[in-house]
Design a protein around this motif. Sequence first.
Motif, PDB file in Angstrom:
ATOM      1  N   THR A 104     -10.539  -3.831   4.245  1.00  0.00           N
ATOM      2  CA  THR A 104      -9.566  -4.914   4.291  1.00  0.00           C
ATOM      3  C   THR A 104     -10.314  -6.231   4.448  1.00  0.00           C
ATOM      4  O   THR A 104     -11.267  -6.319   5.220  1.00  0.00           O
ATOM      5  N   GLU A 117      -1.525   6.353   1.850  1.00  0.00           N
ATOM      6  CA  GLU A 117      -2.841   5.866   1.413  1.00  0.00           C
ATOM      7  C   GLU A 117      -3.305   4.775   2.362  1.00  0.00           C
ATOM      8  O   GLU A 117      -2.582   3.818   2.623  1.00  0.00           O
ATOM      9  N   ASP A 118      -4.510   4.953   2.873  1.00  0.00           N
ATOM     10  CA  ASP A 118      -5.097   3.940   3.744  1.00  0.00           C
ATOM     11  C   ASP A 118      -6.143   3.171   2.964  1.00  0.00           C
ATOM     12  O   ASP A 118      -6.952   3.768   2.261  1.00  0.00           O
ATOM     13  N   PRO A 119      -6.128   1.847   3.055  1.00  0.00           N
ATOM     14  CA  PRO A 119      -7.186   1.090   2.374  1.00  0.00           C
ATOM     15  C   PRO A 119      -8.542   1.380   2.985  1.00  0.00           C
ATOM     16  O   PRO A 119      -8.667   1.514   4.207  1.00  0.00           O
ATOM     17  N   PRO A 132      -5.898  -5.511   1.199  1.00  0.00           N
ATOM     18  CA  PRO A 132      -6.487  -4.159   1.236  1.00  0.00           C
ATOM     19  C   PRO A 132      -7.248  -3.844  -0.051  1.00  0.00           C
ATOM     20  O   PRO A 132      -6.894  -4.326  -1.125  1.00  0.00           O
ATOM     21  N   THR A 155      -9.568  -0.538  -2.213  1.00  0.00           N
ATOM     22  CA  THR A 155      -9.834   0.892  -2.308  1.00  0.00           C
ATOM     23  C   THR A 155     -11.317   1.211  -2.157  1.00  0.00           C
ATOM     24  O   THR A 155     -11.681   2.383  -2.115  1.00  0.00           O
ATOM     25  N   GLU A 168      -6.589 -10.387   4.825  1.00  0.00           N
ATOM     26  CA  GLU A 168      -5.931  -9.099   5.082  1.00  0.00           C
ATOM     27  C   GLU A 168      -5.647  -8.297   3.818  1.00  0.00           C
ATOM     28  O   GLU A 168      -4.887  -7.346   3.859  1.00  0.00           O
ATOM     29  N   PRO A 219       2.666   4.685   0.660  1.00  0.00           N
ATOM     30  CA  PRO A 219       2.633   5.478   1.893  1.00  0.00           C
ATOM     31  C   PRO A 219       1.672   6.653   1.747  1.00  0.00           C
ATOM     32  O   PRO A 219       1.586   7.266   0.683  1.00  0.00           O
ATOM     33  N   VAL A 234       0.870  -1.168   0.000  1.00  0.00           N
ATOM     34  CA  VAL A 234       0.000   0.000   0.000  1.00  0.00           C
ATOM     35  C   VAL A 234       0.910   1.222   0.000  1.00  0.00           C
ATOM     36  O   VAL A 234       1.792   1.331   0.846  1.00  0.00           O
TER      37      VAL A 234
END
Length: 105
Positions: free
Chosen positions: A32, A27-29, A39, A41, A37, A25, A23
């Motif tokens: 999940t 950016e947060d999924p 991720p 969008t 686990e 850096p 992922v």
Amino acid sequence: MSNSLPTQPETYAESIIHEEYDVPPGEDPVATCPYCERPFTSEQLATVHIGVRHTDVCSEAEREAYEEELEAAEHDLFTFHAKAAVSIFLIYFMFSFIYSLAWID
Ligand SMILES: [Zn+2]
């Protein structure tokens, strides 16, 4: 000739079951997968993933969400096809009409 994949995953040269995900850096999924686990969008992609990859272990609610997501995708695809067909129809008759004007003079 058969195009189907081998039925036993261990016959693959590399395991495709356990994957690693990078992922970027910052950016947060959004979602999940609770089973592997992975991720995603969007919630929709996670729902479809669970319905396809974890269909044997997922809950009834997750299966229903997957089926609703499939129906929504089919509706979106039908809408796209209808719009494309109408657009081609209108363009065809617009060019036919314009071409007919060339014969008026
Ligand atoms: Zn998963």
